[in-house]
Design a protein around this motif. Structure first.
Motif, PDB file in Angstrom:
ATOM      1  N   ASN A  41       0.821  -1.211   0.000  1.00  0.00           N
ATOM      2  CA  ASN A  41       0.000   0.000   0.000  1.00  0.00           C
ATOM      3  C   ASN A  41       0.856   1.262   0.000  1.00  0.00           C
ATOM      4  OD1 ASN A  41      -2.105   1.740   0.125  1.00  0.00           O
ATOM      5  ND2 ASN A  41      -2.454   1.459   2.313  1.00  0.00           N
ATOM      6  N   GLY A  42       0.884   1.929  -1.164  1.00  0.00           N
ATOM      7  CA  GLY A  42       1.564   3.198  -1.255  1.00  0.00           C
ATOM      8  C   GLY A  42       3.073   3.121  -1.289  1.00  0.00           C
ATOM      9  N   HIS A  43       3.626   1.951  -1.392  1.00  0.00           N
ATOM     10  CA  HIS A  43       5.073   1.812  -1.402  1.00  0.00           C
ATOM     11  C   HIS A  43       5.556   1.174  -2.686  1.00  0.00           C
ATOM     12  CE1 HIS A  43       4.072   2.106   2.879  1.00  0.00           C
ATOM     13  NE2 HIS A  43       5.217   2.755   2.946  1.00  0.00           N
ATOM     14  N   GLU A  44       6.694   1.613  -3.143  1.00  0.00           N
ATOM     15  CA  GLU A  44       7.274   1.078  -4.366  1.00  0.00           C
ATOM     16  C   GLU A  44       8.259  -0.015  -4.010  1.00  0.00           C
ATOM     17  OE1 GLU A  44      10.248   2.457  -7.943  1.00  0.00           O
ATOM     18  OE2 GLU A  44       9.422   3.963  -6.631  1.00  0.00           O
ATOM     19  N   HIS A  45       8.152  -1.129  -4.687  1.00  0.00           N
ATOM     20  CA  HIS A  45       9.091  -2.233  -4.532  1.00  0.00           C
ATOM     21  C   HIS A  45       9.242  -2.898  -5.880  1.00  0.00           C
ATOM     22  CE1 HIS A  45       9.241  -2.103  -0.164  1.00  0.00           C
ATOM     23  NE2 HIS A  45       7.933  -1.967  -0.170  1.00  0.00           N
ATOM     24  N   GLY A  46      10.342  -2.714  -6.527  1.00  0.00           N
ATOM     25  CA  GLY A  46      10.617  -3.419  -7.759  1.00  0.00           C
ATOM     26  C   GLY A  46       9.766  -3.000  -8.925  1.00  0.00           C
ATOM     27  N   LYS A  47       8.792  -3.830  -9.289  1.00  0.00           N
ATOM     28  CA  LYS A  47       8.079  -3.678 -10.553  1.00  0.00           C
ATOM     29  C   LYS A  47       6.901  -2.721 -10.522  1.00  0.00           C
ATOM     30  CE  LYS A  47       9.385  -8.132 -12.311  1.00  0.00           C
ATOM     31  NZ  LYS A  47       8.998  -9.291 -13.051  1.00  0.00           N
ATOM     32  N   GLY A  48       6.463  -2.255  -9.380  1.00  0.00           N
ATOM     33  CA  GLY A  48       5.299  -1.399  -9.372  1.00  0.00           C
ATOM     34  C   GLY A  48       4.976  -0.858  -8.010  1.00  0.00           C
ATOM     35  N   HIS A  50       1.562  -0.068  -5.342  1.00  0.00           N
ATOM     36  CA  HIS A  50       0.148  -0.275  -5.021  1.00  0.00           C
ATOM     37  C   HIS A  50      -0.293   0.879  -4.146  1.00  0.00           C
ATOM     38  CE1 HIS A  50      -3.613  -2.306  -4.091  1.00  0.00           C
ATOM     39  NE2 HIS A  50      -3.460  -1.824  -2.874  1.00  0.00           N
ATOM     40  N   ALA A  51      -1.459   1.418  -4.443  1.00  0.00           N
ATOM     41  CA  ALA A  51      -2.008   2.493  -3.623  1.00  0.00           C
ATOM     42  C   ALA A  51      -3.521   2.388  -3.610  1.00  0.00           C
ATOM     43  CB  ALA A  51      -1.579   3.850  -4.174  1.00  0.00           C
ATOM     44  N   HIS A  89      -8.353   0.475  -5.619  1.00  0.00           N
ATOM     45  CA  HIS A  89      -7.055  -0.164  -5.455  1.00  0.00           C
ATOM     46  C   HIS A  89      -6.338  -0.088  -6.787  1.00  0.00           C
ATOM     47  CE1 HIS A  89      -7.673  -2.017  -1.446  1.00  0.00           C
ATOM     48  NE2 HIS A  89      -8.935  -1.793  -1.782  1.00  0.00           N
ATOM     49  N   LEU A  90      -5.132   0.442  -6.749  1.00  0.00           N
ATOM     50  CA  LEU A  90      -4.368   0.676  -7.977  1.00  0.00           C
ATOM     51  C   LEU A  90      -3.010   0.004  -7.921  1.00  0.00           C
ATOM     52  CD1 LEU A  90      -5.061   4.465  -7.920  1.00  0.00           C
ATOM     53  CD2 LEU A  90      -5.790   2.970  -9.780  1.00  0.00           C
ATOM     54  N   ASN A  91      -2.589  -0.504  -9.058  1.00  0.00           N
ATOM     55  CA  ASN A  91      -1.212  -0.926  -9.266  1.00  0.00           C
ATOM     56  C   ASN A  91      -0.715  -0.133 -10.457  1.00  0.00           C
ATOM     57  OD1 ASN A  91      -1.127  -2.843  -7.189  1.00  0.00           O
ATOM     58  ND2 ASN A  91      -2.020  -4.395  -8.505  1.00  0.00           N
TER      59      ASN A  91
END
Length: 134
Positions: A41-48, A50-51, A89-91
């Motif tokens: 949630n709201g954090h960037e890790h690698g490929k995308g 999520h928020a 919910h978004l990716n």
């Protein structure tokens, strides 16, 4: 006897095809889990990234419009709106877009978000069942 052997062969083939489909499905799920494991949630890790974004709406027509507006933003890979929670919910790829751009696109479609308010003219053009303002 021939019918028994034929039945055994058919059942064996069905079991083999079911198991091979299961293996592919499991491999696909494993790959999918690896891709989404880095998204929180709201954090960037690698490929995308999520928020979640609060988005106002009422019905299935709103859901379709909101999700389409989100997905139409370049870099958004998925957008799913929860009707009951009024949450989208978004990716997305943070190198191509951000939450502000997605929020503005949804507001342009007629739906207020936590960040942006839809223009009154656009909101007024929504079907009556989609109007959420009091």
């Amino acid at each position: 006897m021939k019918k028994l052997i034929l039945s055994i062969v058919v059942i064996s083939l069905i079991m083999v095809s079911c198991n091979s489909g299961s293996t592919n499905s499991t491999a696909g799920n494993s790959q999918k889990n690896e891709e989404t494991a880095g998204m929180t949630n709201g954090h960037e890790h690698g490929k995308g990234q999520h928020a979640m974004l609060g988005v106002q709406g009422n019905c299935e027509m709103c859901k379709e419009r909101i999700e389409k507006a989100g997905k139409d933003v370049k870099g958004v890979t998925s957008a799913t709106w929860d009707i009951n929670k009024k949450e989208l919910h978004l990716n997305f790829d943070p190198h191509q877009t951000d939450l502000d751009a997605i929020s503005k696109a949804i507001a342009k479609a007629g739906h207020d978000t936590d960040k942006d308010k839809a223009d009154q003219t656009v909101y007024a053009a929504l079907p009556d069942c989609c109007k959420y303002r009091k």
